[in-house]
Design a protein around this motif. Structure first.
Motif, PDB file in Angstrom:
ATOM      1  N   ALA A 484     -20.383   3.751  -3.339  1.00  0.00           N
ATOM      2  CA  ALA A 484     -19.987   4.099  -1.965  1.00  0.00           C
ATOM      3  C   ALA A 484     -19.740   5.601  -1.866  1.00  0.00           C
ATOM      4  O   ALA A 484     -18.606   6.079  -1.918  1.00  0.00           O
ATOM      5  CB  ALA A 484     -18.731   3.322  -1.573  1.00  0.00           C
ATOM      6  N   TRP A 485     -20.812   6.360  -1.700  1.00  0.00           N
ATOM      7  CA  TRP A 485     -20.721   7.819  -1.669  1.00  0.00           C
ATOM      8  C   TRP A 485     -20.136   8.308  -0.340  1.00  0.00           C
ATOM      9  O   TRP A 485     -20.464   7.786   0.719  1.00  0.00           O
ATOM     10  CB  TRP A 485     -22.102   8.428  -1.871  1.00  0.00           C
ATOM     11  N   THR A 486     -19.309   9.331  -0.412  1.00  0.00           N
ATOM     12  CA  THR A 486     -18.767   9.960   0.806  1.00  0.00           C
ATOM     13  C   THR A 486     -18.945  11.475   0.810  1.00  0.00           C
ATOM     14  O   THR A 486     -18.904  12.091   1.864  1.00  0.00           O
ATOM     15  CB  THR A 486     -17.262   9.649   0.963  1.00  0.00           C
ATOM     16  N   ARG A 487     -19.139  12.084  -0.370  1.00  0.00           N
ATOM     17  CA  ARG A 487     -19.171  13.544  -0.464  1.00  0.00           C
ATOM     18  C   ARG A 487     -20.486  14.090  -0.988  1.00  0.00           C
ATOM     19  O   ARG A 487     -20.667  15.309  -1.045  1.00  0.00           O
ATOM     20  CB  ARG A 487     -18.018  14.038  -1.349  1.00  0.00           C
ATOM     21  N   LEU A 488     -21.388  13.225  -1.394  1.00  0.00           N
ATOM     22  CA  LEU A 488     -22.675  13.680  -1.914  1.00  0.00           C
ATOM     23  C   LEU A 488     -23.497  14.288  -0.779  1.00  0.00           C
ATOM     24  O   LEU A 488     -23.529  13.741   0.322  1.00  0.00           O
ATOM     25  CB  LEU A 488     -23.415  12.488  -2.523  1.00  0.00           C
ATOM     26  N   PRO A 489     -24.181  15.406  -1.019  1.00  0.00           N
ATOM     27  CA  PRO A 489     -25.007  16.000   0.046  1.00  0.00           C
ATOM     28  C   PRO A 489     -26.072  15.017   0.537  1.00  0.00           C
ATOM     29  O   PRO A 489     -26.603  14.216  -0.235  1.00  0.00           O
ATOM     30  CB  PRO A 489     -25.647  17.208  -0.649  1.00  0.00           C
ATOM     31  N   ASP A 490     -26.402  15.102   1.810  1.00  0.00           N
ATOM     32  CA  ASP A 490     -27.382  14.192   2.397  1.00  0.00           C
ATOM     33  C   ASP A 490     -28.758  14.317   1.743  1.00  0.00           C
ATOM     34  O   ASP A 490     -29.519  13.357   1.721  1.00  0.00           O
ATOM     35  CB  ASP A 490     -27.508  14.458   3.902  1.00  0.00           C
TER      36      ASP A 490
END
Length: 499
Positions: A484-490
């Motif tokens: 559940a990524w929240t901070r990884l660059p798009d």
């Protein structure tokens, strides 16, 4: 010249619910406990005529002692991979490190870092350490740091260090050698070489850890390019494949190169990045469920000599796993596997019970499954207590070379033809001695299930008839798309782990 030395290592799985505390750094387990001041040098120094322990700091010290420079120890510590480092632990240890360097009044600084540490309040903890040290010593004192191959490298880290050098092997058999390479860079700077130009670039995809082994393509071929790049004009080049279980902006692979000119550094880094990008689709392979892995292993074992090794890769304590899941163990028992062993399963409560019962006892246990991993539960069974051990083990393998491991009360338990090595502290099964200490000869087993992702290959691949990667429930998903990524660059792509 006076060289201040120190280290603060942690590989942080930000998806883990287990915080990493001061006690985790202060207490010995896989690594020595926290070492401060005069305690550091003797613990990290090799006996006369012996090779240094496979720790970067030990390799640095061994190289430095061949010169007239003076080493000024500050603090060194490491903790096993787990959740974010608490604010208290980070600030206490960072203050010890920075204050020690300030008192050393050094001509140069060496830091033994990991590169994928995240604290409760700081995502780029390694960058923060480098920034604080640089602010204290100024721009003219060289800082060289060694990093793990799984470092998530940031521009902040690059900017505050004169040179960063990373391991080139996974399994990490070159940790001490990397420390020695770091010393060579410090010696160059102390001899008057100017600070090199640097270029740093990020690859746009996450690499599943199970396919990062540098003994195999494509990682093997990418690391071979580092020497070619250096021969073509760069002073040094590094490639880190990243730790793909860190929900921080800097997570992912990176390349960087140093050169006498900005152009030579840029050219070297770009050629490396082009090769890394071209290899994206090759970081892939076959992954089995627990049941399918056991079925395949039993079939192979009937026809091949040598053990079939099953990597219980998602419960790897070397990546933040709890090392107590039981799904693969249950599959071995359900399939009536014979001459099979699984290790190392962490359950200190069960270890205490069987030590109280004694060798030869039979008792019902609720084994493992206590960490609340989705899809996993304790194994309820009657076990035969075959052997007991205090848990202090001298490692013999190439990764843990020179280490003394503290496993806590340990036991060998049996259910039918399946045995399980139970320990009290999480240690990755990557050394043959971690079976031999409890009476198991690895080469004589039909099936060996290891709670490890890749490190086990250094010791176990030479005796294995086959190696299977298993995705049983665990805290370290092999497929980055499951997190559940929240901070990884798009723009960062998450590679599937299996074809």
């Amino acid at each position: 010249m006076r060289i201040a030395i120190g280290g603060f290592q942690h590989e942080t799985n930000t998806f883990s619910r287990t915080p990493t505390t001061w006690t985790d750094f202060a207490t010995a387990d896989t690594w020595p406990g926290l070492l401060e001041g005069d305690a550091l040098l003797p613990e990290m120094s090799a006996a006369p005529g012996s090779a240094p322990s496979n720790i970067p700091m030990a390799g640095f010290i061994a190289a430095a002692r061949q010169t007239p420079h003076t080493l000024v120890p500050t603090v060194w510590c490491a903790a096993g991979p787990s959740g974010r480092v608490t604010r208290d632990a980070f600030e206490r240890i960072a203050a010890m490190l920075v204050d020690g360097i300030a008192h050393a009044r050094p001509d140069a600084v060496y830091l033994d870092l990991h590169g994928a540490m995240a604290a409760e309040h700081i995502d780029d903890a390694d960058g923060e350490i480098l920034q604080r040290v640089r602010a204290m010593i100024g721009e003219d004192v060289p800082i060289v740091a060694s990093l793990d191959l799984h470092a998530n490298v940031s521009q902040k880290m690059i900017g505050h260090a004169d040179v960063l050098v990373a391991y080139r092997t996974y399994p990490h058999v070159d940790m001490a050698a990397t420390g020695a390479r770091a010393f060579n860079w410090i010696e160059r700077r102390l001899a008057g070489a100017p600070r090199a130009h640097v270029a740093w670039l990020r690859a746009p995809y996450l690499i599943p850890m199970c396919w990062q082994c540098t003994d195999d393509a494509p990682a093997r071929d990418l690391y071979a390019l580092l020497d070619h790049v250096t021969a073509a004009g760069a002073d040094s080049a590094s490639f880190t494949m990243g730790f793909p279980a860190a929900d921080v902006e800097k997570c992912g692979p990176a390349v960087w190169a140093y050169g006498a000119s900005a152009q030579s550094a840029r050219d070297a880094a770009q050629s490396l990045l082009d090769a890394v990008n071209a290899a994206e689709s090759q970081f892939n392979g076959e992954i089995f469920s627990a049941q399918d892995a056991v079925t395949r292993a039993i079939t192979i074992a009937r026809h091949n000599d040598g053990p079939v090794v099953i990597a219980d890769a998602q419960d790897n304590p070397g990546a933040g796993g709890s090392a107590d899941t039981t799904s693969l163990l249950k599959a071995l028992i359900a399939a009536r596997a014979n001459n099979a062993v699984l290790g190392l399963l962490v359950d200190p409560q069960a270890a205490q019970l069987v030590h109280a019962a004694g060798t030869g006892a039979r008792l019902n246990l609720s084994l493992g499954g206590k960490s609340g991993i989705a899809g996993d539960s304790p194994l309820e069974a009657e076990f035969l207590v075959e052997r007991l051990h205090g848990g202090d083990v001298a490692a013999t393998g190439s990764v843990f070379s020179g280490y003394r491991l503290t496993l806590g009360p340990s036991a060998l338990l049996a259910v039918g033809g399946v045995r399980v090595v139970v320990v009290s502290k999480p240690v990755q099964l990557l050394d043959l001695e971690l079976l031999r200490f409890i009476g198991i000869e690895p080469s004589e087993q039909a099936i060996i299930a290891v709670k490890s992702t890749v490190h086990f290959r250094a010791d176990f691949a030479p005796i294995a008839s086959d190696i299977l990667i298993c995705a049983a429930p665990g805290a370290f998903p092999l497929d980055p798309r499951q997190l559940a990524w929240t901070r990884l660059p798009d723009w960062m792509r998450k590679m599937p782990a299996a074809r």
